[in-house]
Design an enzyme around this catalytic site. Sequence first.
Site, PDB file in Angstrom:
ATOM      1  N   ASP A   1      -1.580   6.683   6.090  1.00  0.00           N
ATOM      2  CA  ASP A   1      -2.666   5.828   5.625  1.00  0.00           C
ATOM      3  C   ASP A   1      -3.005   4.876   6.773  1.00  0.00           C
ATOM      4  OD1 ASP A   1      -4.340   3.959   4.506  1.00  0.00           O
ATOM      5  OD2 ASP A   1      -3.006   3.411   2.842  1.00  0.00           O
TER       6      ASP A   1
ATOM      7  N   LYS B   1     -12.542  -1.278   6.451  1.00  0.00           N
ATOM      8  CA  LYS B   1     -11.708  -2.215   7.198  1.00  0.00           C
ATOM      9  C   LYS B   1     -12.189  -2.258   8.647  1.00  0.00           C
ATOM     10  CE  LYS B   1      -9.360  -2.496   3.435  1.00  0.00           C
ATOM     11  NZ  LYS B   1      -8.145  -1.834   3.039  1.00  0.00           N
TER      12      LYS B   1
ATOM     13  N   TRP C   1       0.815  -1.206   0.000  1.00  0.00           N
ATOM     14  CA  TRP C   1       0.000   0.000   0.000  1.00  0.00           C
ATOM     15  C   TRP C   1       0.852   1.261   0.000  1.00  0.00           C
ATOM     16  CZ3 TRP C   1      -4.351  -0.620  -2.051  1.00  0.00           C
ATOM     17  CH2 TRP C   1      -5.122  -1.745  -1.806  1.00  0.00           C
TER      18      TRP C   1
END
Length: 360
Positions: free
Chosen positions: A172, A196, A102
Amino acid sequence: MKRALNFSSGPAMLPADVLRQVAAEMLDWQGSGMSVMEMSHRGEHFMRIHAEAQQDLRDLMGIPPNYRVLFLQGGATLQFTIVPMNLLGLTGHADYVTTGEWSRKALREAQRYGDAREIASDEANGFQTIPSPDSWTRSTNAGYLHLCSNETIGGIEFHTLPDTGSTPLVADMSSTILSRPIDVSRYGLIYAGAQKNIGPAGLTIVIVREDLLGHALPGTPALLDLRAQADADSMINTPSTFSIYVAGLVFQWLKRQGGVATIEKQNIAKARLLYECIDQSRLYVNRIDPAVRSRMNIPFQLSRPELDKAFLEGAERAGMEQLKGHRTVGGMRASLYNAMSIDGVQALVDYMRQFERQHA
Ligand SMILES: *Cc1c(COP(=O)(O)O)cnc(C)c1O
């Protein structure tokens, strides 16, 4: 009714209490005579839902008054664009730390807009640890430093924050937000997709320090300009109303659990249970440096990969879903977000031990 033990990395399990409340309010939200899905986003009912969700998130995370909370769309992936578009204008340069898939994606996207420099990466070793901050080749003039607090695929988490001095830290937090207390004042900007650890897909949370707004690159679309979004209270256009409503219910649920400090204790206990099972076994392996192992996403491989299929089939028969690892890592991955109970993790551990005995 069947409820699976869902170990998905996202969209992920939600608290059953929240889903029950959503079901109960589906046709008639609190006497309004309509579902939240059918409400005007500028009407009195939804404005209240929106404001309460913002306030509850502020309470849960202890967000200081000089930070704005935005409820946007586009997922964390669009934030990979929004962040450089809005913040590269600060000095023209940014530093990026690569700890997995990511953060690497975030870097690549930022490089399309300007001078985003990779200052650390463990890619050569297959992303097994976080390079020590002493070794980061930081720029003297970076407008911000970007990192991914928890690599959902690799299973690597920052348990301590690097000291970036006056350089704003941008994180993030998609897969770790609200799993542990954090000091928001140490960050310039935090972003997270909701699916999530918060609620349904479609909502992206942004928490940004006010003085960082207003530096968007020329040509930035209004929807991607955080100053414009903050001025419009995230409502330049129709926000993802239903996702915001469900996220708000999850915030209320979290408060009832005792808040983020209480949930962190449970998350530590859950992760410890599974890592102990892995470390004590001969069949299961987790290769991540123990100092940076993720509490939320725990990848593990079978030392005999020919057993992968039998492992997953047996798990499904026992009601445990979505344990297959990400295709780039292989093996298994168990995501233990806030809604996963310790009993759920215990059931997984019991199954893993039994499977190992059967195949010894
Ligand atoms: C899931 C995830 C993303 C991508 O999220 P989308 O909402 O699908 O764009 C980015 N970063 C992290 C850490 C993630 O876990």
